[in-house]
Design a protein around this motif. Structure first.
Motif, mmCIF file in Angstrom:
data_model
loop_
_atom_site.group_PDB
_atom_site.id
_atom_site.type_symbol
_atom_site.label_atom_id
_atom_site.label_comp_id
_atom_site.label_asym_id
_atom_site.label_seq_id
_atom_site.Cartn_x
_atom_site.Cartn_y
_atom_site.Cartn_z
ATOM 1 N N GLU A 24 0.830 -1.204 0.000
ATOM 2 C CA GLU A 24 0.000 0.000 0.000
ATOM 3 C C GLU A 24 0.866 1.256 0.000
ATOM 4 O O GLU A 24 0.548 2.242 -0.673
ATOM 5 N N GLY A 25 1.972 1.222 0.737
ATOM 6 C CA GLY A 25 2.856 2.385 0.762
ATOM 7 C C GLY A 25 3.352 2.734 -0.638
ATOM 8 O O GLY A 25 3.347 3.902 -1.052
ATOM 9 N N ILE A 26 3.777 1.715 -1.379
ATOM 10 C CA ILE A 26 4.260 1.958 -2.743
ATOM 11 C C ILE A 26 3.108 2.483 -3.605
ATOM 12 O O ILE A 26 3.281 3.414 -4.399
ATOM 13 N N ASN A 27 1.929 1.907 -3.426
ATOM 14 C CA ASN A 27 0.775 2.346 -4.218
ATOM 15 C C ASN A 27 0.409 3.804 -3.944
ATOM 16 O O ASN A 27 0.009 4.528 -4.858
ATOM 17 N N ILE A 28 0.527 4.232 -2.695
ATOM 18 C CA ILE A 28 0.203 5.635 -2.375
ATOM 19 C C ILE A 28 1.140 6.567 -3.149
ATOM 20 O O ILE A 28 0.719 7.562 -3.735
ATOM 21 N N ILE A 29 2.423 6.211 -3.160
ATOM 22 C CA ILE A 29 3.386 7.080 -3.847
ATOM 23 C C ILE A 29 3.234 6.964 -5.369
ATOM 24 O O ILE A 29 3.250 7.969 -6.081
ATOM 25 N N ALA A 30 3.052 5.745 -5.861
ATOM 26 C CA ALA A 30 2.935 5.576 -7.319
ATOM 27 C C ALA A 30 1.661 6.227 -7.845
ATOM 28 O O ALA A 30 1.664 6.825 -8.932
ATOM 29 N N ASN A 31 0.599 6.147 -7.071
ATOM 30 C CA ASN A 31 -0.655 6.775 -7.477
ATOM 31 C C ASN A 31 -0.493 8.299 -7.576
ATOM 32 O O ASN A 31 -0.931 8.927 -8.541
ATOM 33 N N GLY A 32 0.178 8.873 -6.577
ATOM 34 C CA GLY A 32 0.422 10.319 -6.607
ATOM 35 C C GLY A 32 1.350 10.689 -7.745
ATOM 36 O O GLY A 32 1.144 11.684 -8.453
ATOM 37 N N MET A 33 2.363 9.875 -7.944
ATOM 38 C CA MET A 33 3.342 10.144 -9.002
ATOM 39 C C MET A 33 2.683 10.085 -10.371
ATOM 40 O O MET A 33 3.004 10.894 -11.254
ATOM 41 N N ALA A 34 1.775 9.106 -10.542
ATOM 42 C CA ALA A 34 1.115 8.943 -11.851
ATOM 43 C C ALA A 34 0.367 10.223 -12.237
ATOM 44 O O ALA A 34 0.227 10.530 -13.419
ATOM 45 N N GLN A 35 -0.078 10.976 -11.227
ATOM 46 C CA GLN A 35 -0.777 12.232 -11.525
ATOM 47 C C GLN A 35 0.198 13.332 -11.931
ATOM 48 O O GLN A 35 -0.200 14.348 -12.487
ATOM 49 N N ARG A 36 1.456 13.149 -11.604
ATOM 50 C CA ARG A 36 2.457 14.185 -11.885
ATOM 51 C C ARG A 36 3.357 13.853 -13.067
ATOM 52 O O ARG A 36 3.987 14.748 -13.631
ATOM 53 N N LEU A 37 3.456 12.573 -13.390
ATOM 54 C CA LEU A 37 4.338 12.160 -14.494
ATOM 55 C C LEU A 37 3.705 12.488 -15.831
ATOM 56 O O LEU A 37 2.475 12.537 -15.954
ATOM 57 N N GLN A 38 4.546 12.663 -16.827
ATOM 58 C CA GLN A 38 4.027 12.830 -18.183
ATOM 59 C C GLN A 38 4.969 12.178 -19.180
ATOM 60 O O GLN A 38 6.075 11.747 -18.809
#
Ligand code: PMP
Length: 410
Positions: free
Chosen positions: A101-115
């Protein structure tokens, strides 16, 4: 339990783990599957019982004694974690259900910022939790996933890792210790290299957290994640640590109670750390029991713990190297906790089954690292993994039993 001469009192330590004292198939249990989950000392079992018998109530919201006491124990547990991992501030400790879940929280947030054009760098030795999650974040955002290769001996190719870093690298995620190989990665150096390019760094601490001193401030990473159940605590609780300045405006993960500042029918604003990333009723008993696990662990002399585990690993490696037909998978000079191996002519699943018949619990298969197994050209391995309560006699028992397995399958 602190010992002055760096020697652990094994009888006393083992005496605190009720589960260890049983027979399996008429043999004393030898539990060597600690990388999958560790066993729980009586102090942890008692902390769960105490919570439910003394102060079960919801936290942060009650106007009564039980709620105050539950909140006190729950928030004290956060302090315990913060001290244990050397966080700058208790606000940086976010409760999760575990590493995944910890990785998912960060990856989910990152996915909104990555392009598109951005890159995420992971390694060939990832557990699926730290591979699939970033792979999917990249697919959602259009970013590119880069994979840093390993050498055949299971160590990271640090030159190739450095060469893959660039200004395009927005995120680097890698394990502190590989669950399949036992390789200890030089996370401080790799973090520094990544930071030179301005990347955020997440360290998957699932396999390192129960073996000694983890100092997130010294590593210099942005995020460090681990699971309580691999640290003598219960399942269903884990920790995402993140630097306050990075986490404070991190995209919220789940929404609901506890994480808000103000809500109208039309819109909502988010609360402060740590609550903004902890929606809903948390795993209160789990957090308190994890703190009990950390208290138990840190009551040991951690230098003695490390020395003991190194002795277990040294004995296991020596016996494995002398064992005809056995190949060790992962030969890093710096290995922790895990001995992965294959045995000529024996399928790993058969090894696991036949060891179990002799009371010895190991893990077999791909260890949630299918691409790594493909890279190594293996269907899977047998994996014995060690913890502080294991003894040199248990390591011997593993190899005696393995000889019988070899004879049976030959
Ligand atoms: N990363 C690594 C290196 C692991 O060993 C594990 C557990 N095997 C995980 C992530 C996932 O941990 P959990 O299932 O507790 O979320």
């Amino acid at each position: 339990m602190n010992t002055s001469n760096n020697v652990l009192n094994m009888d006393e330590i083992r005496g605190q783990f009720p589960i260890l004292h049983q027979q399996i198939e008429g043999h004393p249990l030898v539990y060597l599957d600690n990388a999958a989950t560790t066993q729980k000392p009586q102090a942890v079992i008692q902390a769960i019982t105490d919570f439910y018998t003394q102060c079960n109530a919801n936290v942060h919201r009650g106007a009564h004694h039980l709620s105050d006491e539950a909140t006190r124990r729950y928030e004290k547990a956060r302090d315990t974690v913060a001290n244990f991992i050397h966080a700058h501030d208790r606000k940086e400790v976010i409760w999760t259900s575990g590493t995944t879940e910890g990785i998912n929280i960060i990856a989910n947030g990152m996915a909104q910022r990555l392009q598109s054009g951005d890159e995420v760098l992971v390694t060939e030795m990832e557990h699926h939790a730290n591979l699939v999650t970033w792979q999917q974040a990249c697919l959602r955002s259009g970013a590119t996933l880069k994979i840093a290769p390993i050498h055949d001996n299971g160590t990271l190719d640090t030159e190739a890792f450095a060469a893959l870093l660039s200004q395009k690298t927005k995120m680097v995620a890698l394990p502190h210790v590989s669950n399949a190989l036992g390789t200890v990665n030089p996370v401080k150096e790799l973090t520094a290299l990544s930071k030179e390019q301005g990347a955020l760094v997440l360290i998957d601490g699932a396999q390192s957290i129960a073996h000694g001193n983890v100092n997130v401030s010294d590593i210099g990473c942005d995020f460090y994640v681990f699971s309580g159940h691999k640290l003598f605590g219960p399942t269903g609780i884990g920790v995402l640590w993140g630097k306050e300045k990075v986490l404070q405006d991190w995209p919220v993960w789940q929404t609901g109670g506890e994480m808000i500042a103000e809500v109208t029918y039309e819109s909502s604003t988010w609360g402060e750390l740590p609550n903004r990333l902890e929606a809903g009723t948390p795993n209160i008993a789990g957090a308190i029991a994890l703190a009990a696990a950390i208290d138990w662990f840190t009551s040991l002399d951690l230098n003695a713990v490390q020395a003991h585990e190194q002795a277990l690993m040294a004995s296991a490696l020596k016996q494995a190297q002398a064992f005809e037909g056995l190949t060790i998978i992962g030969n890093a000079a710096n290995k922790m906790g895990v001995l992965s191996f294959i045995l000529q002519g024996c399928h790993p699943a058969d090894i696991g089954f036949l060891l179990d018949r002799q009371g010895i619990a190991i893990r077999t298969g791909d260890h949630c690292a299918q691409p790594l197994m493909r890279r190594l050209n293996l269907p899977g391995t047998a994996r014995a993994s060690f913890s502080v309560y294991n003894t040199l006699e248990e390591v011997d028992a593993l190899f005696i039993a393995l000889k019988k397995v070899q004879n049976m399958l030959a």
